[in-house]
Design a protein around this motif. Structure first.
Motif, PDB file in Angstrom:
ATOM      1  N   ILE A   1       0.773  -1.360  -0.051  1.00  0.00           N
ATOM      2  CA  ILE A   1       0.044   0.087  -0.107  1.00  0.00           C
ATOM      3  C   ILE A   1       0.994   1.294   0.085  1.00  0.00           C
ATOM      4  CG2 ILE A   1      -0.168   0.032   2.560  1.00  0.00           C
ATOM      5  CD1 ILE A   1      -3.119   1.343   0.182  1.00  0.00           C
TER       6      ILE A   1
ATOM      7  N   ARG B   1       1.899   1.847  -3.694  1.00  0.00           N
ATOM      8  CA  ARG B   1       0.806   2.131  -4.526  1.00  0.00           C
ATOM      9  C   ARG B   1       0.318   3.485  -4.124  1.00  0.00           C
ATOM     10  NH1 ARG B   1      -3.648  -1.518  -3.654  1.00  0.00           N
ATOM     11  NH2 ARG B   1      -2.601  -2.244  -1.587  1.00  0.00           N
ATOM     12  N   SER B   2       0.315   4.148  -3.092  1.00  0.00           N
ATOM     13  CA  SER B   2      -0.232   5.121  -2.664  1.00  0.00           C
ATOM     14  C   SER B   2       0.729   6.219  -3.034  1.00  0.00           C
ATOM     15  CB  SER B   2      -0.590   5.366  -1.048  1.00  0.00           C
ATOM     16  OG  SER B   2       0.557   5.045  -0.339  1.00  0.00           O
TER      17      SER B   2
ATOM     18  N   GLY C   1       2.913   6.289  -5.531  1.00  0.00           N
ATOM     19  CA  GLY C   1       2.765   6.377  -7.028  1.00  0.00           C
ATOM     20  C   GLY C   1       1.539   7.245  -7.658  1.00  0.00           C
ATOM     21  N   TYR C   2       0.811   7.133  -6.663  1.00  0.00           N
ATOM     22  CA  TYR C   2      -0.852   7.961  -7.085  1.00  0.00           C
ATOM     23  C   TYR C   2      -0.924   9.203  -6.355  1.00  0.00           C
ATOM     24  CZ  TYR C   2      -5.550   8.682  -8.184  1.00  0.00           C
ATOM     25  OH  TYR C   2      -6.472   9.556  -8.544  1.00  0.00           O
ATOM     26  N   SER C   3      -0.398   9.295  -4.981  1.00  0.00           N
ATOM     27  CA  SER C   3      -1.151  10.634  -4.238  1.00  0.00           C
ATOM     28  C   SER C   3      -0.259  10.742  -3.216  1.00  0.00           C
ATOM     29  CB  SER C   3      -2.521  10.466  -3.799  1.00  0.00           C
ATOM     30  OG  SER C   3      -2.689  11.254  -2.844  1.00  0.00           O
TER      31      SER C   3
ATOM     32  N   ASP D   1      -2.128  10.578   0.031  1.00  0.00           N
ATOM     33  CA  ASP D   1      -2.554   9.480   0.759  1.00  0.00           C
ATOM     34  C   ASP D   1      -1.289   8.426   1.287  1.00  0.00           C
ATOM     35  OD1 ASP D   1      -5.609   8.832   0.390  1.00  0.00           O
ATOM     36  OD2 ASP D   1      -5.074   9.375  -1.921  1.00  0.00           O
TER      37      ASP D   1
ATOM     38  N   ASP E   1      -9.193  10.493  -4.798  1.00  0.00           N
ATOM     39  CA  ASP E   1      -8.043  10.220  -4.150  1.00  0.00           C
ATOM     40  C   ASP E   1      -7.654   8.698  -4.195  1.00  0.00           C
ATOM     41  OD1 ASP E   1      -9.849   8.976  -2.480  1.00  0.00           O
ATOM     42  OD2 ASP E   1      -9.297  10.013  -0.576  1.00  0.00           O
ATOM     43  N   PHE E   2      -7.108   8.071  -3.280  1.00  0.00           N
ATOM     44  CA  PHE E   2      -6.763   6.670  -3.694  1.00  0.00           C
ATOM     45  C   PHE E   2      -7.797   5.779  -3.565  1.00  0.00           C
ATOM     46  CE2 PHE E   2      -4.515   2.801  -2.481  1.00  0.00           C
ATOM     47  CZ  PHE E   2      -3.614   2.494  -3.433  1.00  0.00           C
TER      48      PHE E   2
ATOM     49  N   LEU F   1     -10.383   6.066  -6.014  1.00  0.00           N
ATOM     50  CA  LEU F   1      -9.536   5.173  -7.407  1.00  0.00           C
ATOM     51  C   LEU F   1      -9.920   3.767  -7.121  1.00  0.00           C
ATOM     52  CD1 LEU F   1      -7.605   5.452 -10.087  1.00  0.00           C
ATOM     53  CD2 LEU F   1      -5.715   4.752  -8.087  1.00  0.00           C
TER      54      LEU F   1
ATOM     55  N   LYS G   1      -3.443  12.961 -12.507  1.00  0.00           N
ATOM     56  CA  LYS G   1      -3.168  11.685 -11.552  1.00  0.00           C
ATOM     57  C   LYS G   1      -3.768  10.533 -12.198  1.00  0.00           C
ATOM     58  CE  LYS G   1      -2.894  13.798  -7.190  1.00  0.00           C
ATOM     59  NZ  LYS G   1      -3.124  13.397  -5.833  1.00  0.00           N
TER      60      LYS G   1
ATOM     61  N   THR H   1      -0.958   8.229 -13.685  1.00  0.00           N
ATOM     62  CA  THR H   1       0.071   7.736 -12.962  1.00  0.00           C
ATOM     63  C   THR H   1      -0.458   6.293 -12.370  1.00  0.00           C
ATOM     64  OG1 THR H   1      -0.539   8.806 -10.835  1.00  0.00           O
ATOM     65  CG2 THR H   1       0.805   9.925 -12.369  1.00  0.00           C
ATOM     66  N   SER H   2      -1.647   6.141 -12.715  1.00  0.00           N
ATOM     67  CA  SER H   2      -2.292   4.779 -11.939  1.00  0.00           C
ATOM     68  C   SER H   2      -2.572   3.636 -13.398  1.00  0.00           C
ATOM     69  CB  SER H   2      -3.679   4.971 -11.351  1.00  0.00           C
ATOM     70  OG  SER H   2      -4.532   5.280 -12.163  1.00  0.00           O
TER      71      SER H   2
END
Lengths: 582, 582
Positions: free
Chosen positions: A389, A392-393, A395-397, A400, B511-512, B515, B544, B547-548
């Motif tokens: 986690i 993963r978080s 990379g995205y935000s 978070d 947010d995550f 997502l 954003k 990036t996912s």
């Protein structure tokens, strides 16, 4: 109260009416399998909570029956679970010494308080408050809890006493007590741990390769802890290992769940109020995710507010029958589901099975080493530990990531209550900070369309006398002043602007503070001979504005679409004129 | 550090360079007028804070000079103000008895802590946190504080001792002590109150009708308290009313501000931390609103973060010179502005004037009745009491009304700290609750346009195979599950829907947690053979998502505009085909 509203609160009236022989036989089979799995698990979690082993079994009997009456999930198995057991130990460890009467009574009080809170949340339909636990915060909390739980069991494997509910305390306690290490316990504990790991990772493929059906292989795999319990108990008894310092479960009362009274003095309630609330919410979140995952597979429906009532009843039941806080467990529910349980009756039959175990099997547990129970806990919870986690978080935000990293760090350093509270608080604060400084874009017309986009990201048509500002956030007290500052900075005196349009497509609400800011902006622009307009105001927002004086004072107009606004306010810049000009 | 960055932190370097004779004479005149007004006001607010009268004068001298160096407002007058004086009394009343050395030292500690906090907020550029006080909460808090302040002075008018910082305590104390009523004090107090009310309401129109210029009339009106002070002091001295039980100010040390040390022991810091934070924020909010209102009139600019530094320096100054927490006051700043102050030098001259008063005038204050000071406070603060915010917020938003009503009620019942904390907390919670259950609309095409609106509010074109859902809120942890539930409810099996478009024009962030919910929705729809698309995704949100992994897994497409999406997914329903079909 008519039948349909009665059956809303008593889901048993729905599935009970269509209960038949097929369902009965499926439920009975599932109950037998779950019972076999639950005996060692219940003892182990009671150990984790610092309670006598029978508390774990008692906590599985009456609660599971009450949930069968009030709950909406057909597969959920209610009882002691790892994280809640850890939280129970952390909460009541501050009030009484483990092993004392006060400790066990505090566990009852905690279950009662938690039950009342869950029931109240359900009756008031406040189940949505669980949504304030963000996914990353839950993931971080569960991972950190898994580490704390495994750490707390190291002592049992080493044959020493460990104390503390935070990582630093555990490590300190380990250094203090490591000299008391008992080698026989260590060998037994490590052997059990290795065996259980192998059962979890290696046994199922082996069984499948031998031609067993997947479902049977699954069930045999779940019986691994029972095998470990039986084997180590026999070895301990045969070799008299308890005389060599191996700690055993010892005598467990042969009894049905007793009637017990929680201590509800104001002091105890005051001390346990916050922990009970956290346990209720964490327990509810764990339970509802399992229930919804399983229900989706069979296209069944879970009613979250009724789940709160079911879990509330279960916890109140635990408080009066020698248990401690319970919730819907992940592992046991999945086993129940996989074993073919069709209705909550499977849970009721499991309760009967455990009641028989409590009366008949407890003497056989006398020589069961505590190290075996610790091994079952360690192997079970390490599957909860998942640091992915973080990656993963990240990379995205970053936001978070920050929330999850803080939750993990604070849970490990300061314990479960601080960790989860900080995680929730931080998520909320970060969200508020973000909305308090919203993205604001100046937009223009995308040629050949009626569509408006950010002038910094797209090639768009604009007009020098017209400024269009799109605010990408609801307007409320925390960002009202920010919008004012943005507009005052953009509109310098003598900049040639005649009209300013606020494009409101992303504004979902305007509170009273923001309304006052809009009034101030309107006044200030008026003083500069600039008209303020709005476009694409949403229905609910418009409804509210119409109750205020603002629309009367507004110097400009309200346009249905931003394209209408530009056609009217800057006709020369809009197509086809624009196309002719190019 | 070069000059421009130095002058950013020392605004005096900017205005000081262009200071000339004209500005000097204007500043001097303003200083004389403000000084005359401040002498009784400072004494009165010290009384309100439970401190000896000289503390009020000391708190106006060094702080005002430090603000002149560091502050960005040219008109703000810094010193004791009513609400902060009340908050000071409430905060240190819990630590020490009014009138003791410990009480005065605690006031210094409070000023020091508050100063350090303000300074830190300014240096860290965190001034925006003041935005979390919503307008209705501030209005409610100020109204309730005005009532508490007036209530606290009733005792001085009646000649009895009143205690308590909440309305119930004050009323209880009044009933207990009413028998000690002193009639001469009462006559004096009531006469002063009536006179000051008349000065405020009736004198100015009278002076104007006599042909005085408005500015002069204003200034004479502001001198009303001085007249009351002189008249009642002379009467008390001449008739020896102090022998008849009228409480007087008594001997006040004739001295410049002394050097004092705040008590910074951990216990005191622990007890005063939260009150100091609240005082800092409330003081900052009051000060910045006055400063911005006055600056806007002269098109000057206030830098909020530098204001924090200026107020921080002022409070630290107060802590070391026998003062107590200060801020930019509304009344004194307006008088300063109206009297023609051009630069912060006016403040420095006011400080000199007050220093002279502290040395030379204090013996003349010996016979000043405390009832007169109480009367000036009561008349001043009753203008703060304004219940119209209740009516205005009720008309616009029940939620804002609820916040303001709660703030007023809790401030009156439980005091300033509880009131303002609850107000802020409640505003935040109500905002979160609203965003956790967002408005979600199913939309269709407005015929003849490229515009999409709610199908329940507008006559729009739709297509049975295409569902378009517009979510009117950023997607984040608190509402992620809500969106999932909405979509699962809308998309029943076999409903004929082939495509679902999420119109993202109002989604400002994902947010995550959200997502993960979108991934779950995508999976669930995929299992039902429905493609998930998105339209009008904003730039920052798209950045954003890229990036996912979500965009790779998405079964459908991302459309620039919702119109593009409908053209592609339901070509038969979009014009001109639609027009032909009608």
């Amino acid at each position: 109260m008519n039948f349909s509203s009665l059956s809303r609160y008593l889901p048993i009236l729905q599935w009970g009416r269509t209960y038949n022989r097929d369902a009965l036989s499926n439920d009975l089979i599932a109950a037998v399998i779950v019972t076999i799995m639950l005996v060692p698990q219940s003892l182990a979690y009671a150990l984790l909570a610092g309670l006598p082993p029978e508390a774990g079994i008692y906590a599985s009997i009456v609660p599971i029956m009450l949930y069968a009456v009030f709950g909406t999930s057909r597969s959920l198995a209610v009882g002691p679970v790892a994280v809640v057991s850890l939280m129970t130990a952390a909460a009541i460890g501050n009030i009484a010494e483990s092993g004392t009467m006060g400790y066990a009574t505090a566990a009852l009080s905690l279950a009662f308080l938690s039950g009342v809170m869950l029931l109240a949340l359900g009756l008031l339909k406040l189940g949505f408050i669980a949504n304030f636990l963000s996914h990353p915060v839950i993931a971080g909390f569960i991972t950190a809890s898994g580490i704390l739980i495994a750490g707390s069991q190291i002592g049992h494997i080493l044959g020493i006493n460990l104390s503390g509910h935070t990582l630093p305390h555990m490590i300190e306690s380990l250094f203090h007590n490591i000299s008391g290490l008992n080698f026989i316990t260590l060998i037994l504990g490590v052997a059990a741990t290795v065996f259980l790991f192998w059962v979890r990772k290696g046994l199922k493929p082996l069984l499948l390769s031998k031609g067993l059906k997947p479902r049977m292989a699954d069930i045999l795999t779940k019986a691994g802890p029972v095998a470990a319990v039986v084997a180590t108990t026999v070895v301990t008894w045969a070799l008299g290992l308890n005389d060599w310092g191996v700690k055993i479960v010892g005598s467990v009362p042969q009894s049905l769940p007793p009637f017990t009274m929680p201590d509800l003095s104001p002091t105890v309630i005051g001390q346990l109020f916050v922990p009970a609330l956290l346990i209720s919410i964490i327990g509810f979140v764990e339970s509802i995710s399992v229930a919804q995952t399983l229900a989706a597979k069979k296209r069944q429906r879970i009613v979250p507010d009724q789940e709160l009532i079911g879990l509330g009843a279960a916890n109140i039941g635990a408080a009066f029958t020698g248990g401690y806080p319970v919730t819907g467990g992940f592992a046991r529910s999945v086993v129940n589901f996989d074993a073919g349980a069709e209705t909550p009756a499977a849970g009721a039959f499991t309760a009967v099975g455990l009641a028989i175990a409590a009366v008949a099997l407890t003497p056989l547990l006398y020589f069961l080493p505590k190290a075996t129970l610790a091994a079952t806990i360690i192997v079970a919870v390490l599957s909860l530990v998942d640091f992915s986690i973080l990656k993963r978080s990240w990379g995205y935000s970053r936001q978070d990531f920050f929330a999850v990293a803080t939750t993990i760090a604070l849970t490990l350093l300061f314990g479960v209550e601080v960790g989860v509270s900080a995680g929730v608080g931080l998520s909320v604060i970060l969200f508020l900070l973000k909305t308090s400084r919203p993205h604001i874009a100046e937009v223009g017309l995308v040629a050949g369309t009626e569509h408006f986009r950010n002038i910094r990201r797209h090639t768009v048509i604009t007009d020098p006398s017209l400024v269009t500002i799109r605010v990408d956030e609801s307007l409320y007290f925390a960002n009202a002043r920010f919008l004012e500052d943005f507009i005052y900075d953009r509109i310098q005196p003598d900049c040639g602007v005649k009209n300013l349009v606020l494009m409101m497509s992303a504004v979902n609400a305007i509170d009273f503070s923001a309304l006052e800011s809009l009034e101030a902006i309107n006044e200030r622009l008026k003083a500069n001979n600039i008209k303020l307009h709005m476009s694409e105001v949403k229905g609910p927002v418009m409804d509210k504005l119409q109750t205020s004086h603002f629309l009367h004072e507004l110097t400009g107009e309200i346009f249905l679409s931003q394209f209408d606004a530009m056609e009217k306010l800057a006709p020369k810049s809009t197509p086809p004129a624009a196309e002719a000009a190019e």
